[in-house]
Design a protein around this motif. Structure first.
Motif, PDB file in Angstrom:
ATOM      1  N   MET A  79     -15.320 -44.947 -25.586  1.00 58.14           N
ATOM      2  CA  MET A  79     -16.558 -45.958 -25.618  1.00 58.14           C
ATOM      3  C   MET A  79     -17.177 -45.597 -25.256  1.00 58.14           C
ATOM      4  O   MET A  79     -16.640 -46.256 -24.077  1.00 58.14           O
ATOM      5  CB  MET A  79     -16.119 -46.461 -26.825  1.00 58.14           C
ATOM      6  N   GLU A  80     -18.217 -45.608 -25.563  1.00 53.75           N
ATOM      7  CA  GLU A  80     -19.697 -45.743 -24.912  1.00 53.75           C
ATOM      8  C   GLU A  80     -19.841 -47.124 -24.181  1.00 53.75           C
ATOM      9  O   GLU A  80     -19.662 -47.416 -22.950  1.00 53.75           O
ATOM     10  CB  GLU A  80     -21.410 -45.442 -25.343  1.00 53.75           C
ATOM     11  N   ASP A  84     -19.763 -48.735 -29.907  1.00 55.64           N
ATOM     12  CA  ASP A  84     -19.239 -47.697 -30.176  1.00 55.64           C
ATOM     13  C   ASP A  84     -19.280 -46.789 -31.626  1.00 55.64           C
ATOM     14  O   ASP A  84     -17.871 -46.407 -31.273  1.00 55.64           O
ATOM     15  CB  ASP A  84     -19.443 -46.352 -29.004  1.00 55.64           C
ATOM     16  N   VAL A  85     -19.869 -47.285 -32.887  1.00 57.33           N
ATOM     17  CA  VAL A  85     -18.930 -47.191 -34.033  1.00 57.33           C
ATOM     18  C   VAL A  85     -18.978 -45.696 -34.598  1.00 57.33           C
ATOM     19  O   VAL A  85     -17.883 -45.562 -34.716  1.00 57.33           O
ATOM     20  CB  VAL A  85     -20.222 -47.362 -34.961  1.00 57.33           C
ATOM     21  N   GLU A  86     -19.400 -44.901 -33.761  1.00 52.98           N
ATOM     22  CA  GLU A  86     -19.645 -43.297 -33.444  1.00 52.98           C
ATOM     23  C   GLU A  86     -18.475 -42.950 -33.741  1.00 52.98           C
ATOM     24  O   GLU A  86     -17.160 -41.828 -34.263  1.00 52.98           O
ATOM     25  CB  GLU A  86     -21.331 -42.760 -33.058  1.00 52.98           C
ATOM     26  N   CYS A  87     -18.314 -43.413 -32.313  1.00 53.15           N
ATOM     27  CA  CYS A  87     -16.523 -43.432 -31.364  1.00 53.15           C
ATOM     28  C   CYS A  87     -15.901 -43.591 -32.359  1.00 53.15           C
ATOM     29  O   CYS A  87     -14.429 -42.639 -32.506  1.00 53.15           O
ATOM     30  CB  CYS A  87     -16.652 -43.316 -30.244  1.00 53.15           C
ATOM     31  N   MET A  89     -15.879 -43.772 -35.403  1.00 50.12           N
ATOM     32  CA  MET A  89     -15.477 -43.394 -36.834  1.00 50.12           C
ATOM     33  C   MET A  89     -14.874 -42.551 -36.056  1.00 50.12           C
ATOM     34  O   MET A  89     -14.073 -40.593 -37.114  1.00 50.12           O
ATOM     35  CB  MET A  89     -16.536 -43.155 -37.428  1.00 50.12           C
ATOM     36  N   GLU A  90     -15.444 -41.112 -35.547  1.00 52.29           N
ATOM     37  CA  GLU A  90     -14.824 -39.638 -35.038  1.00 52.29           C
ATOM     38  C   GLU A  90     -13.894 -40.334 -34.877  1.00 52.29           C
ATOM     39  O   GLU A  90     -12.288 -38.995 -34.702  1.00 52.29           O
ATOM     40  CB  GLU A  90     -16.218 -39.541 -33.818  1.00 52.29           C
ATOM     41  N   THR A  91     -13.466 -40.761 -34.069  1.00 54.41           N
ATOM     42  CA  THR A  91     -11.062 -40.866 -33.477  1.00 54.41           C
ATOM     43  C   THR A  91     -10.492 -41.451 -34.982  1.00 54.41           C
ATOM     44  O   THR A  91      -9.331 -40.184 -34.770  1.00 54.41           O
ATOM     45  CB  THR A  91     -11.146 -41.957 -33.071  1.00 54.41           C
ATOM     46  N   LYS A  93     -11.273 -40.178 -37.864  1.00 52.19           N
ATOM     47  CA  LYS A  93     -10.835 -39.236 -38.534  1.00 52.19           C
ATOM     48  C   LYS A  93     -10.496 -37.730 -38.161  1.00 52.19           C
ATOM     49  O   LYS A  93      -9.288 -37.483 -38.653  1.00 52.19           O
ATOM     50  CB  LYS A  93     -12.562 -38.176 -38.440  1.00 52.19           C
TER      51      LYS A  93
END
Ligand code: SF4
Length: 178
Positions: A79-80, A84-87, A89-91, A93
């Motif tokens: 994560m940044e 880093d919610v995007e990271c 969620m991506e992880t 997924k």
């Protein structure tokens, strides 16, 4: 297929960390399962894959106790920062995508392999529970927590870390093989 070959397959699928586990080391704890009914993850009574629909702790663990070997598989995101919610969620997924990829490969060799997922089942945009039967029972796997497992303990038993350092997010699943 040897466990070493299964581990090699998991690494080829893309998991960042893979460890071997002896199912005898898994502890199915009522206190972990109780966290489901406390509804901390907001999935309780909302999916065929979660309590109470997935069965009592006794019912669900009876099958798990019949396996003789297994693997713990992880995906780790960098994560940044802590938000880093995007990271995250991506992880998550990525972990689910890899999980189903290896389950489908293993089901050819081990039709009865038992997967324990990271989090609730998200195969369908909206779970059929409770009005209709599960749409994909062959791919519906309750989470490690639904089995009463402390994920950190399972990681330790498999020789893996639960946490890989600052700004990392790791999702963990388990597959038992006969
Ligand atoms: S496969 Fe679909 S219907 Fe079955 S538990 Fe998962 S989300 Fe629900």
């Amino acid at each position: 297929m040897t466990t070493e070959q299964v581990i090699a397959m998991a690494l080829e699928v893309g998991f960042d960390h893979v460890g071997e586990i002896d199912p005898k080391d898994l502890k199915f704890l009522p206190e972990v399962r109780d966290m489901c009914s406390a509804n901390r993850c907001h999935s309780y009574n909302k999916s065929w894959a979660c309590p109470p629909a997935c069965g009592t702790l006794e019912e669900i663990t009876e099958r798990a106790r019949q396996y003789h070997r297994g693997i713990v598989i992880q995906s780790t995101g960098q994560m940044e920062d802590d938000f880093d919610v995007e990271c995250m969620m991506e992880t998550e997924k990525l972990q689910k995508k890899r999980f189903f990829e290896i389950i489908k490969l293993l089901q050819k060799e081990f039709p009865n392999c038992l997967g324990m997922s990271a989090g609730t089942c998200t195969l369908c945009p909206k779970c059929a529970y409770p009005d209709e039967p599960c749409r994909h029972p062959e791919l519906m796997f309750p989470s490690m927590e639904a089995y009463g497992l402390l994920v950190s303990d399972a990681c330790t038993s498999a020789g893996l870390e639960y946490y890989y350092g600052k700004n990392t997010m790791t999702y963990t699943s388990c597959i038992l093989l006969d």
